[in-house]
Design a protein around this motif. Structure first.
Motif, PDB file in Angstrom:
ATOM      1  N   LEU A   1       0.835  -1.196   0.000  1.00  0.00           N
ATOM      2  CA  LEU A   1       0.000   0.000   0.000  1.00  0.00           C
ATOM      3  C   LEU A   1       0.874   1.252   0.000  1.00  0.00           C
ATOM      4  N   GLY A   2       0.520   2.199  -0.839  1.00  0.00           N
ATOM      5  CA  GLY A   2       1.308   3.419  -0.961  1.00  0.00           C
ATOM      6  C   GLY A   2       2.353   3.367  -2.054  1.00  0.00           C
ATOM      7  N   ASN A   3       2.527   2.172  -2.658  1.00  0.00           N
ATOM      8  CA  ASN A   3       3.476   2.057  -3.773  1.00  0.00           C
ATOM      9  C   ASN A   3       2.874   2.728  -5.002  1.00  0.00           C
ATOM     10  N   PRO A   4       3.519   3.762  -5.541  1.00  0.00           N
ATOM     11  CA  PRO A   4       2.927   4.507  -6.660  1.00  0.00           C
ATOM     12  C   PRO A   4       2.796   3.697  -7.943  1.00  0.00           C
TER      13      PRO A   4
ATOM     14  N   VAL B   1      -7.221  -1.446  -6.678  1.00  0.00           N
ATOM     15  CA  VAL B   1      -7.123  -2.879  -6.967  1.00  0.00           C
ATOM     16  C   VAL B   1      -6.534  -3.614  -5.769  1.00  0.00           C
ATOM     17  N   LEU B   2      -5.519  -3.002  -5.153  1.00  0.00           N
ATOM     18  CA  LEU B   2      -4.857  -3.627  -4.014  1.00  0.00           C
ATOM     19  C   LEU B   2      -5.778  -3.700  -2.801  1.00  0.00           C
ATOM     20  N   THR B   3      -6.482  -2.605  -2.499  1.00  0.00           N
ATOM     21  CA  THR B   3      -7.386  -2.599  -1.346  1.00  0.00           C
ATOM     22  C   THR B   3      -8.558  -3.562  -1.552  1.00  0.00           C
TER      23      THR B   3
END
Length: 252
Positions: A75-78, A84-86
């Motif tokens: 999370l927080g990776n630009p 999609v990740l959440t």
């Protein structure tokens, strides 16, 4: 493009077998004919046999928990779409919760159904579910398709959290690794493997117009792929031409 998954260990092999069986159950349930629902029930019985031989629930929960930690760290990776990740993290959490809430042995509600188990026992005999062997089953197959579909859905529900869990894990597994384009010279390809983290599965894809199929022999040390042509009158024969394909080594 036709694709082929080849597992490197028994754990992934079990997940792929279950995925195949669940896919057949769901496909045949959606169809309306009694023969489709018969096939759905037979696949459901096979699912029971597979999950009875493995510590599946613990393995699935352990892998889901591990993947949640991995995904949360991203999370927080630009370079990764956060929504999609959440969404994936939420799906993992919901599936883990559903699995943990099922405190009985996987598939036990079906095993406790004496009528279903009588059909399962006869289904292991060639032609053993004819109407004169199981008149009650013949009667059930003659019921309205909506009634049969509802029954199948009720029998499948205690197992659906397994399908959700393995679907998530295999989706992550298939999305891992780098895909490379390769050529099997005279239908043969070999590759030595190395690295500290061995692959757990390979994915192989060929173009639609390739008239052959791969047979794979692989472990954590090496991959051997041999393309064969299908001869309907005899056993498959070796393909003697160059075959282009893509290969992905997957690891969770």
């Amino acid at each position: 493009m036709p694709s082929y998954d080849y597992p490197f260990n028994e754990r992934i092999r079990t997940l792929l077998r279950l995925e195949d069986l669940f896919t057949k159950v769901l496909h045949n349930m959606a169809a309306g004919h009694e023969y489709h629902h018969h096939c759905a029930l037979l696949s459901l019985f096979q699912i029971l046999d597979v999950i009875d031989r493995a510590e599946l629930k613990a393995d699935l929960l352990q892998e889901l928990d591990r993947q949640k930690i991995v995904m949360t760290s991203l999370l927080g990776n630009p370079s990764i779409a956060e929504k999609v990740l959440t969404d994936l993290i939420g799906e993992i959490e919901n599936t883990s919760k559903a699995l943990r809430q099922n405190t009985t042995k996987l598939g036990q509600t079906l095993r406790d159904n004496d009528w279903l188990m009588s059909i399962k026992q006869r289904a292991g005999i060639p032609g053993g579910v004819c109407e004169f062997d199981l008149p009650s089953y013949h009667y059930w197959l003659g019921l309205d398709e909506d009634r049969r579909r509802q029954d199948l859905d009720n029998w499948l529900q205690p197992l659906i959290s397994i399908y959700d869990a393995l679907r998530i894990i295999l989706h992550i597994l298939r999305g891992s690794g780098n895909t490379v384009e390769l050529t099997a010279v005279n239908g043969v390809y070999q590759q030595m493997l190395g690295g500290s983290k061995p692959a757990q599965m390979l994915r192989l894809q060929v173009d639609d117009d390739v008239e052959c199929f791969p047979e794979v022999s692989a472990n954590k040390y090496a991959i051997n792929i041999r393309f064969n042509s299908l001869d309907y009158a005899q056993k498959p024969r070796a393909c003697d031409k160059n075959v282009n394909f893509t290969l992905t080594l997957c690891n969770l």
